[in-house]
Scaffold this motif. Structure first.
Motif, PDB file in Angstrom:
ATOM      1  N   THR A 157      30.419  75.469  47.880  1.00  0.00           N
ATOM      2  CA  THR A 157      31.922  75.909  48.360  1.00  0.00           C
ATOM      3  C   THR A 157      31.906  75.984  50.077  1.00  0.00           C
ATOM      4  O   THR A 157      32.769  75.450  50.408  1.00  0.00           O
ATOM      5  N   LEU A 158      31.028  76.932  50.336  1.00  0.00           N
ATOM      6  CA  LEU A 158      30.791  77.452  51.715  1.00  0.00           C
ATOM      7  C   LEU A 158      30.481  76.237  52.622  1.00  0.00           C
ATOM      8  O   LEU A 158      30.685  75.837  53.855  1.00  0.00           O
ATOM      9  N   SER A 159      29.803  75.020  51.984  1.00  0.00           N
ATOM     10  CA  SER A 159      29.433  73.728  52.715  1.00  0.00           C
ATOM     11  C   SER A 159      30.631  73.120  53.356  1.00  0.00           C
ATOM     12  O   SER A 159      30.455  72.169  54.060  1.00  0.00           O
ATOM     13  N   LYS A 160      31.891  73.078  52.795  1.00  0.00           N
ATOM     14  CA  LYS A 160      32.968  72.374  52.921  1.00  0.00           C
ATOM     15  C   LYS A 160      33.729  72.786  54.150  1.00  0.00           C
ATOM     16  O   LYS A 160      35.051  73.129  53.923  1.00  0.00           O
TER      17      LYS A 160
ATOM     18  N   GLU B 131      40.260  76.794  49.726  1.00  0.00           N
ATOM     19  CA  GLU B 131      39.438  77.331  48.704  1.00  0.00           C
ATOM     20  C   GLU B 131      38.645  78.492  49.463  1.00  0.00           C
ATOM     21  O   GLU B 131      38.588  79.525  48.927  1.00  0.00           O
ATOM     22  N   ILE B 132      38.203  78.229  50.373  1.00  0.00           N
ATOM     23  CA  ILE B 132      37.305  79.095  51.341  1.00  0.00           C
ATOM     24  C   ILE B 132      38.343  80.198  51.828  1.00  0.00           C
ATOM     25  O   ILE B 132      38.084  81.682  51.951  1.00  0.00           O
ATOM     26  N   LYS B 133      39.549  79.808  52.175  1.00  0.00           N
ATOM     27  CA  LYS B 133      40.659  81.032  52.672  1.00  0.00           C
ATOM     28  C   LYS B 133      41.028  81.940  51.893  1.00  0.00           C
ATOM     29  O   LYS B 133      41.226  83.098  52.192  1.00  0.00           O
ATOM     30  N   LYS B 134      41.141  81.358  50.467  1.00  0.00           N
ATOM     31  CA  LYS B 134      41.589  82.383  49.360  1.00  0.00           C
ATOM     32  C   LYS B 134      40.422  83.627  49.281  1.00  0.00           C
ATOM     33  O   LYS B 134      40.957  84.669  48.746  1.00  0.00           O
TER      34      LYS B 134
ATOM     35  N   SER C 146      22.124  75.065  58.106  1.00  0.00           N
ATOM     36  CA  SER C 146      23.018  75.042  59.257  1.00  0.00           C
ATOM     37  C   SER C 146      24.092  76.223  59.063  1.00  0.00           C
ATOM     38  O   SER C 146      23.877  76.948  57.849  1.00  0.00           O
ATOM     39  N   SER C 147      24.999  76.476  59.725  1.00  0.00           N
ATOM     40  CA  SER C 147      25.758  77.570  59.713  1.00  0.00           C
ATOM     41  C   SER C 147      26.632  77.537  58.617  1.00  0.00           C
ATOM     42  O   SER C 147      26.940  78.583  58.221  1.00  0.00           O
ATOM     43  N   ASN C 148      26.888  76.421  57.803  1.00  0.00           N
ATOM     44  CA  ASN C 148      27.568  76.533  56.543  1.00  0.00           C
ATOM     45  C   ASN C 148      26.751  76.940  55.614  1.00  0.00           C
ATOM     46  O   ASN C 148      27.343  77.104  54.333  1.00  0.00           O
ATOM     47  N   SER C 149      25.547  77.125  55.894  1.00  0.00           N
ATOM     48  CA  SER C 149      24.655  77.783  54.616  1.00  0.00           C
ATOM     49  C   SER C 149      23.908  78.979  55.097  1.00  0.00           C
ATOM     50  O   SER C 149      22.779  79.403  54.602  1.00  0.00           O
ATOM     51  N   LEU C 150      24.734  80.028  56.002  1.00  0.00           N
ATOM     52  CA  LEU C 150      24.120  81.004  56.512  1.00  0.00           C
ATOM     53  C   LEU C 150      25.427  82.122  56.338  1.00  0.00           C
ATOM     54  O   LEU C 150      26.628  81.731  56.500  1.00  0.00           O
TER      55      LEU C 150
ATOM     56  N   LEU D 115      36.017  85.617  57.060  1.00  0.00           N
ATOM     57  CA  LEU D 115      35.661  84.170  58.001  1.00  0.00           C
ATOM     58  C   LEU D 115      35.634  84.605  59.470  1.00  0.00           C
ATOM     59  O   LEU D 115      36.507  85.376  59.908  1.00  0.00           O
ATOM     60  N   VAL D 116      35.022  83.942  60.234  1.00  0.00           N
ATOM     61  CA  VAL D 116      34.989  84.120  61.793  1.00  0.00           C
ATOM     62  C   VAL D 116      34.891  82.768  62.283  1.00  0.00           C
ATOM     63  O   VAL D 116      33.818  82.008  62.391  1.00  0.00           O
ATOM     64  N   PRO D 117      36.087  82.011  62.351  1.00  0.00           N
ATOM     65  CA  PRO D 117      36.256  80.695  62.791  1.00  0.00           C
ATOM     66  C   PRO D 117      35.301  80.343  64.248  1.00  0.00           C
ATOM     67  O   PRO D 117      35.215  79.041  64.375  1.00  0.00           O
TER      68      PRO D 117
END
Length: 146
Positions: A32-35, A52-55, A97-101, A125-127
Motif C-alpha cells: 500500500t505504501l509503495s503506491k 487509500e493512503i490518505k485515509k 527507497s522513500s516509499n519503503s521507509l 503523511l509528509v508530502p
C-alpha cells in the motif's frame, strides 16, 4: 441483598451497550505504501498519495518492518527508520527507497532488534519532506518482535 443483586444484573446488562476497545489497529502493508507518485512543485519533488493512503493519515495503525538505527551508538529511545527490507551487508546504506521507509518516533526506549518488529503508532503523511521521508509514525510503541 435483592437490591445488590438487581444492581449487579443491571450493570451486566448495561455493559453490553458500552463500546468495546479491541486494541486492534488497522495494519498497513508495504505494498500500500509503495503506491505513491512524485510531482515537481516549485522545483522540489512532492509525493502524491493514493486515497487509500490518505485515509490512514492521522490514524493509529500497526506496521511490520525492520529497524534501521540512525546512530551507530544508539541505545534506543531515539527516532529510527522502519524499513520493508532488512539491513544486509552495508550498515550505512539505507535499504529501499522513500516509499519503503517510515520515520519512527517512539514513546519510550525501544531496543534495537535484528528480527522484524510490529509497531503501533499514529501515522502521518509528509508530502514535501526535504529528505524524501514521506511517512512518519509518532507516539510509537513496540507491539511484538517476530
Amino acid at each position: 441483598m435483592k437490591q445488590q443483586l438487581a444492581i449487579v444484573l443491571l450493570s451486566i446488562i448495561m455493559s453490553g451497550f458500552l463500546p468495546v476497545e479491541t486494541g486492534n489497529s488497522p495494519k498497513i502493508s508495504w505494498d500500500t505504501l509503495s503506491k505513491i507518485n512524485w510531482v515537481i512543485v516549485k522545483g522540489n519533488y512532492e509525493a502524491v498519495f493514493t486515497d487509500e493512503i490518505k485515509k490512514i493519515d492521522g490514524k493509529t495503525v500497526e506496521i511490520q518492518g525492520f529497524m534501521f538505527p540512525l546512530r551507530i551508538d544508539s541505545e534506543g529511545g531515539e527516532e529510527f527508520l522502519l524499513t520493508s527490507n532488512p539491513v544486509s551487508g552495508c550498515f550505512y546504506c539505507v535499504p529501499g527507497s522513500s516509499n519503503s521507509l517510515v520515520m519512527v518516533y517512539p514513546e519510550e526506549k525501544i531496543e534495537y532488534q535484528f528480527d522484524p518488529v510490529v509497531l503501533v503508532g499514529t501515522f502521518e503523511l509528509v508530502p514535501d519532506d526535504f529528505y524524501g521521508l514521506v511517512y512518519q509514525l509518532k507516539n510509537v510503541e513496540l507491539k511484538q518482535v517476530l
